[in-house]
Scaffold this motif. Structure first.
Motif, PDB file in Angstrom:
ATOM      1  N   GLN A   1       0.704  -1.278  -0.087  1.00 43.49           N
ATOM      2  CA  GLN A   1      -0.159   0.028  -0.009  1.00 43.49           C
ATOM      3  C   GLN A   1       0.658   1.168   0.026  1.00 43.49           C
ATOM      4  OE1 GLN A   1      -3.201  -0.134   2.932  1.00 43.49           O
ATOM      5  NE2 GLN A   1      -3.165  -2.194   2.745  1.00 43.49           N
ATOM      6  N   GLU A   2       1.864   1.226   0.833  1.00 39.80           N
ATOM      7  CA  GLU A   2       2.763   2.321   0.970  1.00 39.80           C
ATOM      8  C   GLU A   2       3.584   2.785  -0.335  1.00 39.80           C
ATOM      9  OE1 GLU A   2       5.351   2.153   4.170  1.00 39.80           O
ATOM     10  OE2 GLU A   2       3.804   2.068   5.766  1.00 39.80           O
ATOM     11  N   GLU A   3       3.919   1.856  -0.975  1.00 41.11           N
ATOM     12  CA  GLU A   3       4.856   2.155  -1.787  1.00 41.11           C
ATOM     13  C   GLU A   3       4.320   2.008  -3.319  1.00 41.11           C
ATOM     14  OE1 GLU A   3       8.071  -0.911  -1.975  1.00 41.11           O
ATOM     15  OE2 GLU A   3       9.005   0.050  -0.096  1.00 41.11           O
ATOM     16  N   THR A   4       3.058   1.194  -3.339  1.00 35.36           N
ATOM     17  CA  THR A   4       2.340   1.518  -4.916  1.00 35.36           C
ATOM     18  C   THR A   4       1.111   2.128  -4.922  1.00 35.36           C
ATOM     19  OG1 THR A   4       1.278  -0.754  -4.680  1.00 35.36           O
ATOM     20  CG2 THR A   4       3.559  -0.571  -5.500  1.00 35.36           C
ATOM     21  N   GLY A   5       0.416   2.189  -3.759  1.00 31.55           N
ATOM     22  CA  GLY A   5      -0.991   2.613  -3.594  1.00 31.55           C
ATOM     23  C   GLY A   5      -1.967   1.488  -4.021  1.00 31.55           C
ATOM     24  N   TYR A   6      -1.646   0.379  -4.055  1.00 25.34           N
ATOM     25  CA  TYR A   6      -2.549  -0.653  -4.476  1.00 25.34           C
ATOM     26  C   TYR A   6      -2.591  -1.400  -3.150  1.00 25.34           C
ATOM     27  CZ  TYR A   6      -2.205  -0.169  -9.560  1.00 25.34           C
ATOM     28  OH  TYR A   6      -2.436   0.266 -10.720  1.00 25.34           O
ATOM     29  N   ARG A   7      -3.675  -2.117  -2.851  1.00 21.87           N
ATOM     30  CA  ARG A   7      -4.050  -3.192  -1.975  1.00 21.87           C
ATOM     31  C   ARG A   7      -4.587  -4.525  -2.571  1.00 21.87           C
ATOM     32  NH1 ARG A   7      -7.533  -1.064   2.240  1.00 21.87           N
ATOM     33  NH2 ARG A   7      -8.551  -0.078   0.664  1.00 21.87           N
ATOM     34  N   ALA A   8      -4.093  -5.746  -2.052  1.00 22.05           N
ATOM     35  CA  ALA A   8      -4.440  -7.043  -2.565  1.00 22.05           C
ATOM     36  C   ALA A   8      -5.447  -7.907  -1.685  1.00 22.05           C
ATOM     37  CB  ALA A   8      -3.120  -7.780  -2.787  1.00 22.05           C
ATOM     38  N   ARG A   9      -6.546  -8.337  -2.310  1.00 21.05           N
ATOM     39  CA  ARG A   9      -7.401  -9.055  -1.674  1.00 21.05           C
ATOM     40  C   ARG A   9      -7.180 -10.499  -1.597  1.00 21.05           C
ATOM     41  NH1 ARG A   9     -12.767  -6.942  -4.401  1.00 21.05           N
ATOM     42  NH2 ARG A   9     -11.191  -6.271  -5.804  1.00 21.05           N
ATOM     43  N   GLN A  10      -6.084 -10.844  -2.351  1.00 21.85           N
ATOM     44  CA  GLN A  10      -5.682 -12.122  -2.601  1.00 21.85           C
ATOM     45  C   GLN A  10      -4.119 -12.686  -2.320  1.00 21.85           C
ATOM     46  OE1 GLN A  10      -5.485 -14.796  -6.110  1.00 21.85           O
ATOM     47  NE2 GLN A  10      -7.174 -16.100  -5.372  1.00 21.85           N
ATOM     48  N   TRP A  11      -3.813 -13.166  -1.284  1.00 17.98           N
ATOM     49  CA  TRP A  11      -2.251 -13.357  -1.143  1.00 17.98           C
ATOM     50  C   TRP A  11      -2.191 -14.865  -1.186  1.00 17.98           C
ATOM     51  CZ3 TRP A  11       1.007  -9.197  -0.661  1.00 17.98           C
ATOM     52  CH2 TRP A  11       0.477  -8.218  -0.478  1.00 17.98           C
ATOM     53  N   ARG A  12      -0.597 -15.207  -1.684  1.00 19.40           N
ATOM     54  CA  ARG A  12      -0.382 -16.658  -1.541  1.00 19.40           C
ATOM     55  C   ARG A  12       1.320 -16.494  -1.193  1.00 19.40           C
ATOM     56  NH1 ARG A  12      -1.237 -20.518  -6.353  1.00 19.40           N
ATOM     57  NH2 ARG A  12      -3.113 -20.557  -5.277  1.00 19.40           N
ATOM     58  N   ASP A  13       1.544 -17.247  -0.028  1.00 15.82           N
ATOM     59  CA  ASP A  13       2.749 -17.614   0.128  1.00 15.82           C
ATOM     60  C   ASP A  13       3.690 -18.431  -0.599  1.00 15.82           C
ATOM     61  OD1 ASP A  13       5.378 -17.849   1.542  1.00 15.82           O
ATOM     62  OD2 ASP A  13       4.237 -18.243   3.601  1.00 15.82           O
ATOM     63  N   LEU A  14       4.979 -17.571  -1.176  1.00 12.12           N
ATOM     64  CA  LEU A  14       5.689 -18.200  -2.051  1.00 12.12           C
ATOM     65  C   LEU A  14       6.965 -18.912  -1.313  1.00 12.12           C
ATOM     66  CD1 LEU A  14       5.222 -15.649  -5.133  1.00 12.12           C
ATOM     67  CD2 LEU A  14       4.313 -17.811  -4.991  1.00 12.12           C
ATOM     68  N   GLY A  15       7.131 -18.696  -0.319  1.00  8.93           N
ATOM     69  CA  GLY A  15       8.256 -19.020   0.269  1.00  8.93           C
ATOM     70  C   GLY A  15       9.318 -17.959   0.549  1.00  8.93           C
ATOM     71  N   ARG A  16      10.668 -18.340   1.121  1.00  7.82           N
ATOM     72  CA  ARG A  16      11.602 -17.511   1.668  1.00  7.82           C
ATOM     73  C   ARG A  16      12.880 -18.104   0.720  1.00  7.82           C
ATOM     74  NH1 ARG A  16      14.395 -17.385   7.033  1.00  7.82           N
ATOM     75  NH2 ARG A  16      15.091 -19.631   7.033  1.00  7.82           N
ATOM     76  N   PHE A  17      13.629 -16.901   0.644  1.00 10.64           N
ATOM     77  CA  PHE A  17      15.170 -17.069   0.057  1.00 10.64           C
ATOM     78  C   PHE A  17      16.081 -16.245   0.609  1.00 10.64           C
ATOM     79  CE2 PHE A  17      12.890 -14.753  -2.982  1.00 10.64           C
ATOM     80  CZ  PHE A  17      13.728 -14.028  -3.460  1.00 10.64           C
ATOM     81  N   PRO A  18      17.431 -16.871   0.710  1.00 10.46           N
ATOM     82  CA  PRO A  18      18.394 -15.961   0.920  1.00 10.46           C
ATOM     83  C   PRO A  18      18.657 -14.887  -0.056  1.00 10.46           C
ATOM     84  CG  PRO A  18      19.193 -18.063   0.835  1.00 10.46           C
ATOM     85  CD  PRO A  18      17.804 -18.060   0.388  1.00 10.46           C
ATOM     86  N   LEU A  19      18.939 -13.713   0.364  1.00 10.44           N
ATOM     87  CA  LEU A  19      19.376 -12.629  -0.672  1.00 10.44           C
ATOM     88  C   LEU A  19      20.591 -12.730  -1.197  1.00 10.44           C
ATOM     89  CD1 LEU A  19      17.131  -9.546  -0.120  1.00 10.44           C
ATOM     90  CD2 LEU A  19      16.943 -11.288  -1.813  1.00 10.44           C
ATOM     91  N   ALA A  20      21.691 -12.600  -0.244  1.00 10.35           N
ATOM     92  CA  ALA A  20      23.137 -12.734  -0.667  1.00 10.35           C
ATOM     93  C   ALA A  20      23.939 -13.361   0.493  1.00 10.35           C
ATOM     94  CB  ALA A  20      23.480 -10.875  -0.850  1.00 10.35           C
ATOM     95  N   PRO A  21      23.929 -14.614   0.301  1.00 12.61           N
ATOM     96  CA  PRO A  21      24.202 -15.469   1.505  1.00 12.61           C
ATOM     97  C   PRO A  21      26.030 -15.417   1.477  1.00 12.61           C
ATOM     98  CG  PRO A  21      23.569 -16.852  -0.143  1.00 12.61           C
ATOM     99  CD  PRO A  21      23.235 -15.568  -0.548  1.00 12.61           C
ATOM    100  N   GLY A  22      26.697 -14.685   0.749  1.00  8.89           N
ATOM    101  CA  GLY A  22      27.951 -14.483   0.843  1.00  8.89           C
ATOM    102  C   GLY A  22      28.417 -13.604   1.779  1.00  8.89           C
ATOM    103  N   TYR A  23      27.329 -12.381   1.811  1.00 12.92           N
ATOM    104  CA  TYR A  23      27.868 -11.656   3.153  1.00 12.92           C
ATOM    105  C   TYR A  23      26.578 -11.160   3.857  1.00 12.92           C
ATOM    106  CZ  TYR A  23      25.788  -8.638  -0.480  1.00 12.92           C
ATOM    107  OH  TYR A  23      25.065  -8.142  -1.444  1.00 12.92           O
ATOM    108  N   SER A  24      25.608 -11.888   3.770  1.00 10.16           N
ATOM    109  CA  SER A  24      24.421 -11.170   4.648  1.00 10.16           C
ATOM    110  C   SER A  24      23.593 -12.325   5.144  1.00 10.16           C
ATOM    111  CB  SER A  24      23.622 -10.523   3.801  1.00 10.16           C
ATOM    112  OG  SER A  24      22.258 -10.022   4.475  1.00 10.16           O
ATOM    113  N   ASP A  25      22.812 -12.457   6.163  1.00  9.75           N
ATOM    114  CA  ASP A  25      22.046 -13.460   6.691  1.00  9.75           C
ATOM    115  C   ASP A  25      20.590 -13.247   6.308  1.00  9.75           C
ATOM    116  OD1 ASP A  25      21.365 -11.308   8.460  1.00  9.75           O
ATOM    117  OD2 ASP A  25      21.667 -12.959  10.198  1.00  9.75           O
TER     118      ASP A  25
END
Length: 180
Positions: free
Chosen positions: A96-120
């Protein structure tokens, strides 16, 4: 994947910096092969991102200047998970803050590491559908100068190929593409 290798042994750790959103630390480790060295890590509480898709199949992204790379990038909306907040709540607010849109349907896609060579940091990805534009979008954070951009799937692929898209956006697209 095999996990029969030993993990490195931590010999010492020192915190160099604790910022508003992340910390930076240096740890002395002994690797399983006996080599010792210092390893630098960015400690981050994690983030959440949305892959927002309109009813006509366009992706909602934000265009923003990223100082560390000195360029404007196209990104799916995302934000840092605040203390005591769950990732689903984070991304509902950030969309909402970044785009001005709201979603009525959400699906969890999972999680992943972004840059594991230097960040957790791990990012939680969500597919956001049934979007509706807010009558009055909330104010953006003071330190953000964002433009909402809608792209077709072909335009998104072209932006990726041209190097105008960040890694979390590419990862989110890959997790979502079979569900589009």
């Amino acid at each position: 994947m095999s996990r029969d290798k030993q993990e490195p042994r931590q010999l010492s750790m020192r915190l160099r910096y604790q910022g508003r959103k992340f910390g930076f630390e240096v740890a002395a480790l002994r690797l399983p092969n006996g080599v010792e060295g210092e390893f630098e890590t960015i400690r981050h509480p994690g983030g959440a991102m949305a892959v927002p898709v309109t009813g006509d199949g366009r992706f909602v992204l934000v265009r923003q200047y990223r100082f560390p790379v000195g360029d404007w990038l196209l990104e799916f909306p995302a934000g840092t998970v605040e203390d005591g907040e769950d990732p689903a709540g984070t991304i509902e607010r950030e969309l909402q803050e970044e785009t001005g849109y709201r979603a009525r349907q959400w699906r969890d896609l999972g999680r992943f590491p972004l840059a594991p060579g230097y960040s957790d940091e791990h990012i939680h990805a969500f597919l956001a559908r049934e979007l509706e534009a807010l009558a009055e979008p909330p104010a953006q954070d003071e330190d953000e100068d964002l433009e909402t951009v809608l792209l077709t799937e072909d335009e998104l692929r072209d932006a990726v190929a041209a190097g105008h898209v960040d890694a979390k956006t590419m990862g989110g697209y890959l997790l979502a593409r079979d569900q589009l």
